[in-house]
Design a protein around this motif. Structure first.
Motif, PDB file in Angstrom:
ATOM      1  N   ASP A  90      -7.506  -3.904  -3.962  1.00 49.43           N
ATOM      2  CA  ASP A  90      -6.536  -2.910  -3.492  1.00 49.43           C
ATOM      3  C   ASP A  90      -6.727  -2.550  -2.012  1.00 49.43           C
ATOM      4  OD1 ASP A  90      -8.862  -1.452  -3.847  1.00 49.43           O
ATOM      5  OD2 ASP A  90      -7.781   0.346  -4.509  1.00 49.43           O
ATOM      6  N   LYS A  91      -7.723  -3.161  -1.380  1.00 50.19           N
ATOM      7  CA  LYS A  91      -7.853  -2.982   0.073  1.00 50.19           C
ATOM      8  C   LYS A  91      -6.833  -3.853   0.815  1.00 50.19           C
ATOM      9  CE  LYS A  91     -12.724  -1.723   0.090  1.00 50.19           C
ATOM     10  NZ  LYS A  91     -12.810  -1.742  -1.400  1.00 50.19           N
ATOM     11  N   ASP A  92      -6.272  -4.829   0.113  1.00 47.67           N
ATOM     12  CA  ASP A  92      -5.319  -5.742   0.737  1.00 47.67           C
ATOM     13  C   ASP A  92      -3.939  -5.082   0.852  1.00 47.67           C
ATOM     14  OD1 ASP A  92      -5.272  -9.095   1.037  1.00 47.67           O
ATOM     15  OD2 ASP A  92      -3.328  -8.061   0.922  1.00 47.67           O
ATOM     16  N   PRO A  93      -3.292  -5.206   2.014  1.00 52.02           N
ATOM     17  CA  PRO A  93      -1.965  -4.597   2.219  1.00 52.02           C
ATOM     18  C   PRO A  93      -0.930  -5.067   1.193  1.00 52.02           C
ATOM     19  CG  PRO A  93      -2.815  -5.496   4.284  1.00 52.02           C
ATOM     20  CD  PRO A  93      -3.793  -5.878   3.212  1.00 52.02           C
ATOM     21  N   ALA A  94      -1.090  -6.284   0.640  1.00 50.20           N
ATOM     22  CA  ALA A  94      -0.118  -6.824  -0.324  1.00 50.20           C
ATOM     23  C   ALA A  94      -0.004  -5.943  -1.558  1.00 50.20           C
ATOM     24  CB  ALA A  94      -0.527  -8.240  -0.738  1.00 50.20           C
ATOM     25  N   LEU A  95      -1.062  -5.198  -1.867  1.00 46.13           N
ATOM     26  CA  LEU A  95      -1.055  -4.353  -3.065  1.00 46.13           C
ATOM     27  C   LEU A  95      -0.279  -3.054  -2.852  1.00 46.13           C
ATOM     28  CD1 LEU A  95      -2.665  -4.813  -5.848  1.00 46.13           C
ATOM     29  CD2 LEU A  95      -3.166  -6.371  -3.994  1.00 46.13           C
ATOM     30  N   HIS A  96       0.169  -2.834  -1.635  1.00 45.72           N
ATOM     31  CA  HIS A  96       0.805  -1.549  -1.317  1.00 45.72           C
ATOM     32  C   HIS A  96       2.209  -1.708  -0.763  1.00 45.72           C
ATOM     33  CE1 HIS A  96      -3.101   0.217  -2.150  1.00 45.72           C
ATOM     34  NE2 HIS A  96      -3.611  -0.778  -1.463  1.00 45.72           N
ATOM     35  N   LYS A  97       2.815  -2.848  -1.065  1.00 46.55           N
ATOM     36  CA  LYS A  97       4.178  -3.108  -0.590  1.00 46.55           C
ATOM     37  C   LYS A  97       5.149  -3.164  -1.765  1.00 46.55           C
ATOM     38  CE  LYS A  97       3.239  -4.916   3.827  1.00 46.55           C
ATOM     39  NZ  LYS A  97       2.217  -5.927   4.156  1.00 46.55           N
ATOM     40  N   VAL A  98       6.394  -2.846  -1.487  1.00 46.12           N
ATOM     41  CA  VAL A  98       7.444  -2.981  -2.509  1.00 46.12           C
ATOM     42  C   VAL A  98       7.869  -4.446  -2.569  1.00 46.12           C
ATOM     43  CG1 VAL A  98       9.783  -2.311  -3.167  1.00 46.12           C
ATOM     44  CG2 VAL A  98       8.233  -0.614  -2.170  1.00 46.12           C
ATOM     45  N   CYS A  99       7.842  -5.012  -3.762  1.00 45.48           N
ATOM     46  CA  CYS A  99       8.146  -6.441  -3.930  1.00 45.48           C
ATOM     47  C   CYS A  99       9.646  -6.689  -4.004  1.00 45.48           C
ATOM     48  CB  CYS A  99       7.485  -6.966  -5.200  1.00 45.48           C
ATOM     49  SG  CYS A  99       5.699  -6.868  -5.129  1.00 45.48           S
ATOM     50  N   LYS A 100      10.031  -7.890  -3.598  1.00 46.67           N
ATOM     51  CA  LYS A 100      11.442  -8.282  -3.606  1.00 46.67           C
ATOM     52  C   LYS A 100      11.815  -8.913  -4.950  1.00 46.67           C
ATOM     53  CE  LYS A 100      11.906  -9.233   1.313  1.00 46.67           C
ATOM     54  NZ  LYS A 100      11.497 -10.238   2.299  1.00 46.67           N
ATOM     55  N   LEU A 132       4.390  -2.689 -13.775  1.00 47.60           N
ATOM     56  CA  LEU A 132       5.632  -2.395 -13.048  1.00 47.60           C
ATOM     57  C   LEU A 132       5.352  -1.558 -11.806  1.00 47.60           C
ATOM     58  CD1 LEU A 132       7.029  -3.706 -15.508  1.00 47.60           C
ATOM     59  CD2 LEU A 132       8.751  -1.908 -15.369  1.00 47.60           C
ATOM     60  N   ASP A 133       4.388  -0.659 -11.913  1.00 45.41           N
ATOM     61  CA  ASP A 133       3.973   0.125 -10.742  1.00 45.41           C
ATOM     62  C   ASP A 133       3.538  -0.798  -9.596  1.00 45.41           C
ATOM     63  OD1 ASP A 133       4.488   2.642 -11.696  1.00 45.41           O
ATOM     64  OD2 ASP A 133       2.394   3.215 -11.998  1.00 45.41           O
ATOM     65  N   HIS A 134       2.801  -1.864  -9.945  1.00 47.12           N
ATOM     66  CA  HIS A 134       2.337  -2.807  -8.913  1.00 47.12           C
ATOM     67  C   HIS A 134       3.497  -3.342  -8.079  1.00 47.12           C
ATOM     68  CE1 HIS A 134      -1.957  -3.341  -9.279  1.00 47.12           C
ATOM     69  NE2 HIS A 134      -1.919  -3.628 -10.573  1.00 47.12           N
ATOM     70  N   LEU A 135       4.660  -3.530  -8.721  1.00 43.51           N
ATOM     71  CA  LEU A 135       5.805  -4.116  -8.015  1.00 43.51           C
ATOM     72  C   LEU A 135       6.391  -3.149  -6.990  1.00 43.51           C
ATOM     73  CD1 LEU A 135       7.559  -5.973 -10.965  1.00 43.51           C
ATOM     74  CD2 LEU A 135       5.764  -6.776  -9.413  1.00 43.51           C
ATOM     75  N   ASP A 136       6.036  -1.877  -7.140  1.00 42.87           N
ATOM     76  CA  ASP A 136       6.468  -0.889  -6.155  1.00 42.87           C
ATOM     77  C   ASP A 136       5.310  -0.471  -5.247  1.00 42.87           C
ATOM     78  OD1 ASP A 136       9.176  -0.788  -6.924  1.00 42.87           O
ATOM     79  OD2 ASP A 136       8.656   0.476  -8.637  1.00 42.87           O
ATOM     80  N   GLY A 137       4.263  -1.277  -5.253  1.00 47.07           N
ATOM     81  CA  GLY A 137       3.144  -1.026  -4.354  1.00 47.07           C
ATOM     82  C   GLY A 137       2.217   0.092  -4.799  1.00 47.07           C
ATOM     83  N   ILE A 138       2.308   0.426  -6.092  1.00 45.54           N
ATOM     84  CA  ILE A 138       1.499   1.538  -6.592  1.00 45.54           C
ATOM     85  C   ILE A 138       0.322   1.022  -7.424  1.00 45.54           C
ATOM     86  CG2 ILE A 138       1.493   3.589  -8.074  1.00 45.54           C
ATOM     87  CD1 ILE A 138       4.585   3.722  -7.440  1.00 45.54           C
ATOM     88  N   VAL A 139      -0.882   1.387  -7.027  1.00 43.51           N
ATOM     89  CA  VAL A 139      -2.091   1.057  -7.775  1.00 43.51           C
ATOM     90  C   VAL A 139      -2.452   2.285  -8.607  1.00 43.51           C
ATOM     91  CG1 VAL A 139      -4.526   0.400  -7.564  1.00 43.51           C
ATOM     92  CG2 VAL A 139      -2.829  -0.552  -5.990  1.00 43.51           C
ATOM     93  N   TYR A 140      -3.016   2.058  -9.807  1.00 43.15           N
ATOM     94  CA  TYR A 140      -3.237   3.187 -10.728  1.00 43.15           C
ATOM     95  C   TYR A 140      -4.072   4.321 -10.122  1.00 43.15           C
ATOM     96  CZ  TYR A 140      -8.131   2.175 -11.911  1.00 43.15           C
ATOM     97  OH  TYR A 140      -9.484   2.006 -11.838  1.00 43.15           O
TER      98      TYR A 140
END
Ligand code: NI
Length: 158
Positions: A9-19, A132-140
């Motif tokens: 979760d330090k990676d920016p990819a985990l905090h972006k909204v997916c297409k 589904l949260d992951h797809l909106d850049g949300i980590v638990y």
């Protein structure tokens, strides 16, 4: 073989909204196959494409007897409540206390673009929400009450 590297979760990819996925082609099928292999290797319950660096709306969930592939999923319905331990392959070694619906129904496309609905309770519902949260850049860790302590983890049979 198609093991993919799981990002933390330090990676920016985990905090972006997916297409959304628009092409249901061999590239998507390869991604889904690789994700299933990666999930099995990591002994996880669910995996979202951004966790392997692909910013598309794709998740897989191990519902026990099969791997459900959810492309462009949306939450249709939730009911009830559960509070329990939750982990993430992108947050290794830690678990948090997270409140989720007890029941969840999701609408999604399969790997060929056909729409379907899938529902689940308990850990399956928890996993649908988490992925589904992951797809909106949300980590638990952003929606949890708190991390579980070492003592709590030791006392947990899970
Ligand atoms: Ni996760």
């Amino acid at each position: 073989m198609g093991l993919r590297k799981i990002l933390t979760d330090k990676d920016p990819a985990l905090h972006k909204v997916c297409k959304p996925v628009t092409n249901f082609d061999s590239k998507l099928h390869k991604l889904l196959d690789d994700m299933a292999e990666t999930l099995a290797e990591a002994n996880g319950v669910g995996l979202a494409a951004p966790q392997v660096g692909i910013l598309r709306r794709v998740v897989i969930v191990d519902v026990g007897d099969e791997i459900v592939e959810l492309v462009n999923p949306t939450m249709l319905e939730t009911d009830g409540e559960q509070v329990g331990a939750e982990g993430c392959l992108s947050v290794p070694g830690r678990y948090g206390l997270v409140k989720r619906p007890y029941y969840a129904k999701v609408r999604a496309q399969d790997r060929n673009g056909d729409w379907f609905e899938v529902e689940g309770e308990e850990i399956i519902a928890r996993c649908f929400c988490h992925e589904l949260d992951h797809l909106d850049g949300i980590v638990y860790t952003e929606v949890m009450d708190r991390f579980l302590t070492e003592e709590e983890l030791m006392g947990d049979d899970e």
